[in-house]
Scaffold this motif. Structure first.
Motif, PDB file in Angstrom:
ATOM      1  N   ALA A  72       0.859  -1.185   0.000  1.00  0.00           N
ATOM      2  CA  ALA A  72       0.000   0.000   0.000  1.00  0.00           C
ATOM      3  C   ALA A  72       0.892   1.231   0.000  1.00  0.00           C
ATOM      4  O   ALA A  72       1.920   1.271   0.687  1.00  0.00           O
ATOM      5  CB  ALA A  72      -0.919   0.019   1.221  1.00  0.00           C
ATOM      6  N   GLY A  73       0.514   2.230  -0.788  1.00  0.00           N
ATOM      7  CA  GLY A  73       1.319   3.442  -0.863  1.00  0.00           C
ATOM      8  C   GLY A  73       0.710   4.457  -1.796  1.00  0.00           C
ATOM      9  O   GLY A  73      -0.514   4.515  -1.976  1.00  0.00           O
ATOM     10  N   ARG A  74       1.586   5.236  -2.441  1.00  0.00           N
ATOM     11  CA  ARG A  74       1.147   6.343  -3.289  1.00  0.00           C
ATOM     12  C   ARG A  74       1.788   6.223  -4.672  1.00  0.00           C
ATOM     13  O   ARG A  74       2.967   5.858  -4.800  1.00  0.00           O
ATOM     14  CB  ARG A  74       1.564   7.670  -2.669  1.00  0.00           C
ATOM     15  N   VAL A  75       1.008   6.546  -5.685  1.00  0.00           N
ATOM     16  CA  VAL A  75       1.516   6.530  -7.054  1.00  0.00           C
ATOM     17  C   VAL A  75       2.510   7.677  -7.239  1.00  0.00           C
ATOM     18  O   VAL A  75       2.233   8.831  -6.892  1.00  0.00           O
ATOM     19  CB  VAL A  75       0.365   6.654  -8.074  1.00  0.00           C
ATOM     20  N   VAL A  76       3.681   7.355  -7.788  1.00  0.00           N
ATOM     21  CA  VAL A  76       4.719   8.349  -8.078  1.00  0.00           C
ATOM     22  C   VAL A  76       4.680   8.742  -9.551  1.00  0.00           C
ATOM     23  O   VAL A  76       4.730   9.929  -9.900  1.00  0.00           O
ATOM     24  CB  VAL A  76       6.113   7.802  -7.710  1.00  0.00           C
ATOM     25  N   GLU A  77       4.601   7.731 -10.413  1.00  0.00           N
ATOM     26  CA  GLU A  77       4.515   7.955 -11.860  1.00  0.00           C
ATOM     27  C   GLU A  77       3.523   6.952 -12.427  1.00  0.00           C
ATOM     28  O   GLU A  77       3.377   5.847 -11.912  1.00  0.00           O
ATOM     29  CB  GLU A  77       5.880   7.743 -12.536  1.00  0.00           C
ATOM     30  N   SER A  78       2.851   7.354 -13.525  1.00  0.00           N
ATOM     31  CA  SER A  78       1.899   6.436 -14.141  1.00  0.00           C
ATOM     32  C   SER A  78       1.827   6.667 -15.643  1.00  0.00           C
ATOM     33  O   SER A  78       1.655   7.798 -16.098  1.00  0.00           O
ATOM     34  CB  SER A  78       0.514   6.600 -13.526  1.00  0.00           C
ATOM     35  N   ARG A  79       1.949   5.567 -16.398  1.00  0.00           N
ATOM     36  CA  ARG A  79       1.724   5.602 -17.841  1.00  0.00           C
ATOM     37  C   ARG A  79       0.311   5.125 -18.169  1.00  0.00           C
ATOM     38  O   ARG A  79      -0.034   4.937 -19.328  1.00  0.00           O
ATOM     39  CB  ARG A  79       2.748   4.729 -18.566  1.00  0.00           C
ATOM     40  N   SER A  80      -0.508   4.947 -17.131  1.00  0.00           N
ATOM     41  CA  SER A  80      -1.886   4.488 -17.287  1.00  0.00           C
ATOM     42  C   SER A  80      -2.855   5.612 -16.948  1.00  0.00           C
ATOM     43  O   SER A  80      -2.640   6.363 -15.992  1.00  0.00           O
ATOM     44  CB  SER A  80      -2.153   3.293 -16.368  1.00  0.00           C
ATOM     45  N   ASP A  81      -3.937   5.703 -17.713  1.00  0.00           N
ATOM     46  CA  ASP A  81      -4.957   6.713 -17.422  1.00  0.00           C
ATOM     47  C   ASP A  81      -5.743   6.387 -16.155  1.00  0.00           C
ATOM     48  O   ASP A  81      -6.458   7.243 -15.630  1.00  0.00           O
ATOM     49  CB  ASP A  81      -5.935   6.822 -18.600  1.00  0.00           C
TER      50      ASP A  81
END
Length: 332
Positions: A72-81
């Motif tokens: 469990a945590g936080r998104v840092v980077e995402s290539r997904s919408d």
């Protein structure tokens, strides 16, 4: 964690095939090439993690591997919408920590379809106090409900009640109004189980005794985390029309029973799998966990360790020496 490196528990094999578990400093280039980069705040220790870290059984399917079937945590980077930086997320199952790199790392790259948004009001620490074990427990409760088991029909038994799945199942069922009988092999856990809501406690030794095909009817339903002879006895003692949710095999994968409970008493044996559970069902289960499991009850189950403490705890969980839920703090 620096800007360039982060800490992880890495499993490797030596020439003799022995599992080596060591804390390593990794870089982002070491991570899998998946779409979502997550800063992991917490993970947890489940029985399957214990098997992986200690090299017991054939849990790890890809080497080298960062274990940890939850994160469990936080998104840092995402290539997904589907996700954006800053989103709070939780992940359980999908072969993570077995085939794919898992939660025992301060950073991890994962597929977006593995992630569920963290329920409103739930912290990452609370999510990992639930983890795969608690998520599985909720799926078991939902299976009993789907089978028509209601609190007025009689006692519901939970085997392996002091473990991770069992603890959450006892708490959820008691809060929903069921009369819960807890099965445990450790007298030291009795007070803990009564605090969670168990109204009766019986010994593991009693439930391990070989049973006839049919015994006196005792249980309107059951959450079985053990399998083997204990599950056989639960089936033999089930009420007419009972539903038994089976999710574990710590007591053995063989089932020494007959078809008689199923045919003569209309008993349903419902297998419960949390690894490949469909996304829609996952979302329902996590929302219910956020609603039905009070924070103060959850807090009473938690033992927290840092990443360096995982190997020792992994050995202990396999020996049945862990009570409740072990949360792994990856922020230090």
């Amino acid at each position: 964690m620096s800007n360039d490196t982060f800490k992880a528990l890495l499993l490797e094999q030596n020439a003799e095939g022995k599992t080596l578990a060591n804390i390593k400093q990794l870089t982002q280039s070491d991570l899998p090439d998946e779409e979502v980069l997550v800063a992991v705040d917490y993970s947890s220790l489940n029985y399957k993690d214990g098997l992986a870290v200690t090299g017991t059984g054939k849990v790890v399917l890809s080497w080298p591997l960062v274990p940890g079937i939850d994160l469990a945590g936080r998104v840092v980077e995402s290539r997904s919408d589907a996700f954006k930086p800053g989103d709070a997320v939780v992940l359980t199952g999908w072969g993570v920590g077995e085939r794919f790199w898992g939660g025992y790392a301060q950073l991890q790259r994962v597929k977006p379809e593995w992630l569920v948004p963290l329920p409103d009001g739930m912290t990452a620490r609370q999510a990992m106090a639930i983890g795969t074990a608690g998520f599985t427990a909720m799926l078991c409760v939902m299976a009993l409900e789907a089978g028509g088991v209601t609190p007025d029909q009689g006692p519901v038994v939970v085997t392996g009640a002091a473990g991770g799945v069992g603890s959450v199942a006892v708490a959820l069922l008691a809060r929903a109004g069921y009369q819960v009988t807890a099965v445990t092999g450790r007298e030291s856990t009795h007070a803990y189980l009564r605090e969670l809501g168990a109204s009766e406690i019986i010994s593991r030794d009693e439930m391990q005794q070989p049973s006839r095909p049919l015994e006196k009817q005792r249980w309107a339903g059951a959450v079985d985390t053990v399998g083997g002879p204990i599950l056989a006895r639960v089936l033999a003692e089930a009420h007419y029309g009972a539903t038994i949710a089976a999710c574990g095999l710590a007591g053995g994968y063989q089932l020494p029973t007959s078809v008689m409970p199923f045919i003569l008493r209309n008993v349903r044996l419902q297998g419960v799998d949390s690894v490949m559970c469909p996304l829609a069902q996952r979302q329902v289960a996590w929302q219910r966990l956020g609603r039905d499991l009070p924070a103060q009850v959850l807090e009473g189950m938690i033992e927290e360790v840092v990443l360096e403490g995982v190997p020792e705890k992994a050995a202990q969980i396999l020996k049945g020496q862990v009570q409740g839920r072990v949360v792994v703090n990856l922020q230090d």
